[in-house]
Scaffold this motif. Structure first.
Motif, short mmCIF file in Angstrom:
data_model
loop_
_atom_site.label_atom_id
_atom_site.label_comp_id
_atom_site.label_asym_id
_atom_site.label_seq_id
_atom_site.Cartn_x
_atom_site.Cartn_y
_atom_site.Cartn_z
N UNK A 1 -19.94 -15.50 -6.76
CA UNK A 1 -21.38 -15.37 -6.58
C UNK A 1 -21.61 -14.53 -5.33
N UNK B 1 -19.66 -17.50 11.23
CA UNK B 1 -19.81 -17.47 12.69
C UNK B 1 -20.43 -18.78 13.13
N UNK C 1 -12.79 -16.32 9.64
CA UNK C 1 -12.74 -15.30 8.59
C UNK C 1 -11.68 -15.71 7.57
N UNK C 2 -11.90 -15.31 6.33
CA UNK C 2 -10.93 -15.64 5.30
C UNK C 2 -11.17 -17.00 4.66
N UNK D 1 -8.31 -16.85 9.33
CA UNK D 1 -8.15 -16.35 10.70
C UNK D 1 -9.36 -16.72 11.56
N UNK D 2 -9.08 -17.31 12.71
CA UNK D 2 -10.18 -17.66 13.59
C UNK D 2 -10.16 -16.75 14.83
N UNK E 1 -24.73 -11.13 7.85
CA UNK E 1 -25.29 -10.58 6.62
C UNK E 1 -26.68 -10.02 6.88
N UNK F 1 -24.06 -19.43 11.83
CA UNK F 1 -24.85 -18.21 11.91
C UNK F 1 -24.65 -17.26 10.73
N UNK F 2 -23.58 -17.46 9.97
CA UNK F 2 -23.30 -16.53 8.87
C UNK F 2 -22.28 -17.13 7.91
N UNK F 3 -22.15 -16.51 6.75
CA UNK F 3 -21.05 -16.85 5.86
C UNK F 3 -21.33 -17.91 4.82
N UNK F 4 -22.53 -18.49 4.84
CA UNK F 4 -22.88 -19.44 3.78
C UNK F 4 -24.17 -18.98 3.11
N UNK G 1 -9.14 -12.79 1.76
CA UNK G 1 -8.50 -13.06 3.05
C UNK G 1 -9.33 -12.44 4.16
N UNK G 2 -8.93 -12.71 5.38
CA UNK G 2 -9.66 -12.22 6.54
C UNK G 2 -9.63 -10.69 6.57
N UNK H 1 -15.87 -13.11 -5.53
CA UNK H 1 -16.22 -14.39 -4.90
C UNK H 1 -16.90 -15.38 -5.85
N UNK I 1 -28.81 -15.12 9.80
CA UNK I 1 -29.46 -15.29 11.10
C UNK I 1 -29.26 -14.09 12.01
N UNK J 1 -15.46 -17.16 15.11
CA UNK J 1 -15.67 -16.54 13.81
C UNK J 1 -14.51 -16.97 12.93
N UNK K 1 -19.94 -21.52 1.02
CA UNK K 1 -19.34 -20.37 1.68
C UNK K 1 -19.32 -19.20 0.70
N UNK K 2 -19.52 -18.00 1.24
CA UNK K 2 -19.61 -16.81 0.38
C UNK K 2 -18.32 -15.98 0.37
N UNK K 3 -17.36 -16.38 1.22
CA UNK K 3 -16.14 -15.58 1.35
C UNK K 3 -16.20 -14.63 2.53
N UNK K 4 -17.36 -14.52 3.15
CA UNK K 4 -17.53 -13.64 4.31
C UNK K 4 -17.39 -14.48 5.58
N UNK K 5 -17.21 -13.83 6.74
CA UNK K 5 -16.91 -14.61 7.93
C UNK K 5 -18.00 -15.60 8.34
#
Lengths: 367, 367, 367, 367
Positions: free
Chosen positions: D117, A82, A28-29, A11-12, D17, A68-71, D1-2, D115, D21, A26, A76-80
């Protein structure tokens, strides 16, 4: 209401205006474990950015993307995730005039009717710059699809009345000309058409075609979440698109059943294939394993230098000449936008298709 | 995954198969206080039902709708309205043969790939009978829209290469011929074409056009929930639709900006109007107050009597002749389906648009 | 707006009123290939139905479920499953009186405020009969979960001040007493309490506890679609529930970190386990592999024979004595409702969790 | 998922996170025309930020919010509002150790299971820092609600076994003590309890109560989108919340109907009121016009200095002492988080309630 999100599993959520601080999305997913850095995304934005050629606006925007986030540690960590692209050149003064009237073919009037007022600078939220968010998110979707053996490729099929000759189709040529046409000869003629129209202070439309190859059968959810239905929404949500086709598209209305049906056949590898692909890779809303083939029809750039009649905020009928910088053609820069929206949709529906069958679910969760 | 719901505020959930017990729909989010009985819905189903003419299947289905919930003393209560149409004629034996092979142009193959097997009787869930749910729900949406001053009208624009002449457009004629064409002459020629094609054991496609009149400006949510984007999804989710157009549609690709832009003008009543309507009533994804104009391109009926090549479940290449009863043309019965999906979408987005502006919200909740 | 759907992938849409034609539910997103017949669902409805004991209403409703769609040859097809339970005894006359006033503790007043009027017969949509839809859908979810090694069990934990003794916990006893208590002694005392309260024309509340065993870790989506958050919504959406707990619940507010944390340990099989389960099987919104443990707190039946003060539709302050048949306790019949909503939520989120990791996705789609 | 979006009409999408950032949120569906600047949001973040007192972590984070989009000339435009708070102090080295084991009571283990990790720095996405997004979005919701006459106020009801005395309730005191307790005496005793527990290298839980005043009746959508159900989801989605109550909450299980029912009465102004508010302002899932009253039960901070048993990534049973900076109590900083989530939910459902009745819709669209 909230209209800036697209997708279910993948989802964007998009934000930003032409002359605000930036454009962002963002995503997400995104599954965890995908190698991802800015370098995976920037090339897609470069295909969209203005100033690539004499047919696009000469603004020297860089459109540099930042994650900005999610890696974490390159994955990728599975989190959104940005993503942000800061707006660099903001000559708002250019737009002071358009604050006072409604540009024909633009969203000025409808934004005022809906919201009571508008950020008129460069079109605000209705500017083509919002597609930066689509392309940045699309780059991630494309990368994931490729790791699953699926490719998504778009190109310019026609500009005005200049259409590519499918016999001359050369996929390498797409990136050789500034119009993203897979036919060098057509590209030359189209360039001339655009030059002519610009000289006439006018603009021109065109068609983008997109091919999704390597699809597995079974993707798409009857009866409302069909793959073609979601592709239609995705593509028609792109500004300036006025028609959408899948497979043979409008031609089917004049075809006969015996022509339009795609015969099935067991090929030499014992695999079921279709002898033709009028369906554009989708039957009953579900992918059939053939290439998914779609087309988007873009209107000519509404901003033209030619005189036009309109209304100003004092409710007077006036004649205007829109100044500022604008492309005489939307299509070349929109190619990567179509590719992105197709990829986002296909990936989302592919992930959704994982839950269709209990045997596959059981196998997935086998402990 | 769940794909049988459509809409956000006004949300429909469809169920049923061609040869199951029935077809139904739950219409949730219907405002309270709407006068509603089966008599408001049945006429719409009658326009969709088979056996209306020699061009539609001779099955004597009645398709009688029953309201199971959501009304009290003749009015909607605000709770979900459950509608059911029982399947009456279920000659499953007719379909025993098609269980063994994949019909070209149908969803047999893709359902098997997705779900592992399929209810092959009459196409099961992928049958055109699922559109009963769309039409029953659409009748409610149309009634509500009409009470708000908005009308939705669809008709057959072309069948094969026979197109209506807009100069002959006669809205009363639509219900005078069996093809729902607003041009008696075109209807006659189209009837002949269909007769010919049926004689040749073939089938033919066509185009449905739909006009939404009386729209207020301001409906539609940038950037992904645009009114046109949701209409595209709604229409392309209808089986057999392969292309969708809004306003000038595919033509815009060959138009110039000076032709395609709709000039604004203050009319004699001091109201802002557009001098033309190339945009099809939508600018920037938001209704502009002009008629919303859309078209759906339908492929020819895939079930034809002509011999076709396909594959059977023993993975043999075979030649088939599909028996049973099927229309040589989908379009006439699909007219009301297009009308229904357009109405459902417009109503949903109209309700969503109520929250766009804080002043209007404050006024709504004034105590 | 539409509020009668729950879930994302496994999505239920409920309809029906107490004294309408019936109650039903469309269960969409059921994977194909699940063996399913009415016999899988009816036993769950029997646990919910009235007239099971002297503590429940003496109405002789049968609540027989019928599958209208979505199965073929005894298996789910992947298409929506429509379930219906017809309302049999509709003595609407019983309810003529309550049309004229607002029953305390009921939704009469709020429905009128929201919708302008209401179907007052038996509470209409706000009747406990709507839970038939939850239970019918829940039976399908439970069956699917069991095939994946996951069980969901609920029981009465307390009624008024009579609580089960966990040392006496006997899971077989649950179905031996009419209160669904896993402690025969507590059940006896609770029965006496209920008898007393009924004699006093009053009613009593209680607590239902639910345990989900066999969960795999990894189910639940940070940060808003946490497993516990969705369970909270699912459970609190049940009429009469006023509190929700996960794991230690309200007790955590008085606990210290050193008591509340669950230590991890590698067990003799080399598997990571928790030494305690204060968390109720969820950490950070994601299942941790321990039992998911939740509790629902039900208020006493609002319909009591005792005199109460209220307002009638002539805006007069009046005193009422509600007639008709009503249970002095909601809890026993609600046990299976809690179980159902927990199962629906867990299954939906379990299916959603399939897309968390790219390696698992790749493996799933391996060709 | 999202899982990072919440809401329908007023929809927030959170990202970020602990040690990335920054933390951000896209607030979509904000009506146009609301005066909004960073000054409206910052005070709420200041109530959440660490380092306010000796009970919160001494990290000198500033948590300064910046609006990136969605406003023009000081007003919201109706387009998404992107908010960002950069992470300033990122001493990742502090967290190198926790990469190697699973902290009890934290999401380390479940993130790894889900996830593969995790971003272990400060808890990554599962850190309490994600609530910055909730609070920033909540500030906007609160501002809009206030302009509609609705206020949302939360405070600390209890810490460990120290509970406020409702007779001493002083709403001005809430901002006078560092624990946000409306009872100065209780606050003093709670401070002592926290000091003691910290000295014992332990932590303590507590309860936050929230009151929504000025609600109009009619908000909430039966049967799954009840106001209380969505509040439950909103509140339980906050990390560390293990129980949720509405109105009398858990107490109802021991109450009798005659006690629990709220009698209706016509007051001196001819308005219908309830004599008591056991229901917590919601009947049948719909607001009844009384104060909406809810409570969230927070577990003690899982990060404690005390020795704990756990497992490391070499699958060894180990004993750990978590270093770093952490609050001995979550509650005071969570007060504004509860307030924010309640406001977001109430506003979203209030906007959704605008479409309940056809007469009100007709009036809204009157032309």
């Amino acid at each position: 209401m909230a209209g800036s999100s697209f997708g279910n599993i993948f989802k964007i959520t998009s934000w930003g205006e032409s002359h605000g601080k930036g454009i962002g999305v963002v995503v997400d997913g995104v599954p965890s474990g995908v190698d991802l850095s800015e370098q995976d995304i920037q090339p897609f934005l470069n295909r969209r950015k203005p100033g690539q050629s004499r047919f696009s606006t000469p603004r020297a925007e860089d459109d540099v993307v930042e994650i900005l986030s999610g890696t974490f540690e390159g994955k990728t960590t599975g989190t959104p995730i940005s993503l942000i692209v800061y707006n660099k050149t903001q000559r708002s003064s250019d737009y002071s005039e358009i604050a006072s009237y409604y540009r024909p073919g633009h969203a000025d009037y409808t934004f005022d009717m809906k919201y009571g007022f508008r950020d008129y600078r460069g079109g605000g939220r209705s500017s083509g710059r919002e597609t930066i968010a689509r392309v940045a998110a699309g780059a991630i979707a494309i990368k994931i699809l490729e790791s699953l053996g699926i490719t998504v490729h778009a190109y310019t099929k026609s500009i005005g009345d200049v259409e590519i000759n499918m016999n001359n189709f050369d996929s390498e040529e797409i990136f050789n000309n500034m119009l993203y046409m897979p036919d060098a000869d057509a590209a030359k003629r189209a360039e001339k058409l655009i030059d002519d129209k610009r000289a006439q202070t006018d603009s021109v439309g065109g068609v983008v075609e997109c091919v999704v190859s390597g699809m597995m059968p079974g993707v798409g959810e009857p009866v409302f979440e069909k793959l073609n239905a979601n592709l239609a929404k995705a593509i028609v949500s792109i500004g300036a698109v006025k028609a959408f086709e899948i497979g043979d598209g409008t031609k089917v209305a004049k075809a006969f059943g015996s022509e339009n049906n795609d015969a099935f056949r067991v090929d030499e590898n014992g695999k079921i294939v279709k002898e033709t692909n009028h369906s554009g890779g989708i039957l009953g809303g579900i992918s059939d394993g053939s290439d998914v083939l779609l087309r988007a029809y873009f209107k000519p750039t509404p901003s033209i230098y030619k005189s036009q009649n309109t209304v100003n905020k004092d409710m007077e009928n006036i004649e205007i000449n829109i100044k500022g910088r604008h492309d005489p053609i939307i299509v070349p820069r929109a190619v990567v936008v179509v590719e992105s929206m197709a990829a986002i949709t296909v990936l989302d529906m592919l992930l959704l298709s994982m839950t269709s069958n209990i045997e596959k679910i059981r196998k997935f969760f086998q402990r």
